[in-house]
Design an enzyme around this catalytic site. Structure first.
Site, PDB file in Angstrom:
ATOM      1  N   THR A  79       0.801  -1.233  -0.137  1.00 62.10           N
ATOM      2  CA  THR A  79       0.410   0.039   0.047  1.00 62.10           C
ATOM      3  C   THR A  79       0.759   1.030   0.026  1.00 62.10           C
ATOM      4  O   THR A  79       0.536   1.765  -0.560  1.00 62.10           O
ATOM      5  CB  THR A  79      -1.458  -0.061   0.979  1.00 62.10           C
ATOM      6  OG1 THR A  79      -1.942  -1.093   1.136  1.00 62.10           O
ATOM      7  CG2 THR A  79      -1.908   1.120   1.274  1.00 62.10           C
ATOM      8  N   SER A 103       1.116  -7.344  -0.816  1.00 60.28           N
ATOM      9  CA  SER A 103       1.446  -8.756  -0.058  1.00 60.28           C
ATOM     10  C   SER A 103       0.761 -10.222   0.265  1.00 60.28           C
ATOM     11  O   SER A 103       1.204 -11.077   0.310  1.00 60.28           O
ATOM     12  CB  SER A 103       2.396  -8.254   1.289  1.00 60.28           C
ATOM     13  OG  SER A 103       0.923  -8.020   1.677  1.00 60.28           O
ATOM     14  N   ASP A 137      -0.324  -7.237   4.254  1.00 60.18           N
ATOM     15  CA  ASP A 137      -0.848  -7.884   5.175  1.00 60.18           C
ATOM     16  C   ASP A 137      -0.207  -9.086   5.531  1.00 60.18           C
ATOM     17  O   ASP A 137      -1.472  -9.865   5.860  1.00 60.18           O
ATOM     18  CB  ASP A 137      -2.184  -8.610   3.432  1.00 60.18           C
ATOM     19  CG  ASP A 137      -3.134  -7.566   3.512  1.00 60.18           C
ATOM     20  OD1 ASP A 137      -3.734  -6.701   4.272  1.00 60.18           O
ATOM     21  OD2 ASP A 137      -3.876  -7.943   2.198  1.00 60.18           O
TER      22      ASP A 137
END
Length: 315
Positions: free
Chosen positions: A18, A59, A93
Site C-alpha cells: 500500500t 503482499s 497483509d
C-alpha cells in the site's frame, strides 16, 4: 566521528504494498511507486539513502519464494560494509510473515526494520511518509543492533517474533505478543522456497476434509487456526494422528489474536487431546507466523523434538 557515522547509509528495499500504491482510473489501488519515488516523499533525515527496487507486489500475493527473495536481499545488504541499516517497505497483509522469515534466517548485525502503510500514497491521510521516516531513524540507531528484526509502524516499534496485524483500517495497525529485546528464537537459514505448509481453519462443526485435502496436495506441514486456546473437535483427532504418524507435523495455533495457548482442554477434541496425538501447540505465534516458523523448520529437516522446542517459546 567520520562522515559515514554522521550520515550513515541506509538501504531501503521496496517490495510494493500500500505504501507504494496509487488509485488507478478503474478505482483499484495497485503498487506503482518506485523506491526513489517513496524516498522523495520523506521528510529530511540525517542519512544517505539507497533505494533498491526488488519487486512491486501486494503482499497478499506473495509466495514463500517471494519472501525468500526479500530475505536474501536483506542478507546482501547486511553483508555490505557500507550499509549501516536496512529498511524493508512491505505490504501490511503479510508483513508479519516476511518479517519473521528474515528474523529466523538472518543474523542481524545491523538494524533491520520493516514498515509500510495503511493508506495509499495518494490518500489525503497517507501514513507512508511518516512511517518510512521513523523506520529510517530506527535503522540508523545502532542501539537496535541485536534486537532482531523490528517492525516500525504507526509510531510503535515492535519485534518481529509475535507481531500481528490487528486492524484493517487504522494507522496504528500492529501489536506484538513479545516485548522488544526478547529475541531468543532459532536461526534457520535454509531456503523455504518449495516447502508447502497449509493453514486449515477450525470452526464449530467442522470435519477433517480440509486437512485431508492438504495431505492429498502434498503438504509438508499443517497449521490449524484453532479455537480458543488451541481447541478443535473429535472429528479432527484421527486425521491429526494420521498426519503425525506419517511424518507431517501439525501445529496448533488459534484464531484468537492474543494470549498464550495451553493444551489443557479434553472432551475428545480439545488442545490436550490434540497434543496426545502428536500435535504441537504454538504458544504465542498466530497462524500466519506459525506457518513461517514451521516452513523454516521443515526446510531444515528438523526433528520433531526441535519443532516442539521452537514453538514452546518460553519467555
Amino acid at each position: 566521528m567520520n562522515a559515514q557515522q554522521i550520515n550513515p547509509l541506509v538501504a531501503v528495499i521496496a517490495t510494493g504494498g500500500t505504501i507504494a500504491s496509487k488509485r488507478g482510473a478503474d478505482g483499484a489501488s495497485t503498487p506503482s511507486l518506485t523506491g526513489e519515488d517513496l524516498l522523495a516523499l520523506v521528510p529530511q533525515v540525517n542519512a544517505r539513502l539507497q533505494p533498491i527496487d526488488l519487486m512491486s507486489k501486494d503482499s497478499a500475493s506473495l509466495t514463500l519464494a517471494d519472501m525468500q527473495r526479500i530475505s536474501d536481499a536483506v542478507r546482501q545488504q547486511l553483508d555490505d560494509p557500507a550499509i549501516a541499516g536496512v529498511v524493508v517497505l512491505h505490504g501490511t497483509d503479510a508483513m508479519e510473515e516476511t518479517a519473521l522469515l528474515v528474523h529466523l534466517q538472518q543474523a542481524t548485525s545491523k538494524p533491520v526494520v520493516f514498515t509500510g502503510a495503511q493508506f495509499t500514497a495518494d490518500h489525503p491521510h497517507a501514513d507512508g511518509p511518516a512511517n518510512l521516516a521513523l523506520a529510517i531513524e530506527t535503522a540508523m540507531n545502532q542501539d537496535n543492533v541485536g534486537r532482531g528484526v523490528l517492525v516500525s509502524f504507526g509510531g510503535r516499534l515492535l519485534p518481529a517474533w509475535g507481531v500481528y496485524k490487528r486492524s484493517a483500517d487504522k494507522p496504528d495497525a500492529f501489536r506484538s505478543a513479545r516485548p522488544i529485546g526478547h529475541v531468543e528464537s532459532p536461526r534457520l537459514p535454509t531456503p523455504v522456497a518449495g516447502v508447502r505448509v497449509d493453514i486449515v481453519a477450525i470452526y464449530p462443526g467442522c470435519d477433517a476434509t480440509h486437512i485431508q485435502a492438504s495431505l492429498d496436495a502434498g503438504a509438508n506441514g499443517i497449521v490449524l487456526a484453532a479455537l480458543g486456546s488451541g481447541n478443535a473437535n473429535p472429528d479432527i483427532i484421527d486425521t491429526v494422528r494420521r498426519c503425525t504418524d506419517s511424518g507431517v507435523p501439525v501445529v496448533v495455533s488459534s484464531r484468537v489474536p492474543e494470549g498464550l495457548l495451553m493444551s489443557s482442554y479434553g472432551g475428545g477434541g480439545g488442545g490436550h487431546d490434540l497434543a496426545v496425538v502428536g500435535a504441537i501447540h504454538s504458544r504465542t505465534l498466530r497462524p500466519g507466523q506459525a506457518r513461517i516458523l514451521l516452513a523454516t523448520l521443515v526446510a531444515a529437516r528438523s526433528p520433531v523434538e526441535r519443532i516442539f522446542q521452537a514453538f514452546s517459546d518460553c519467555p
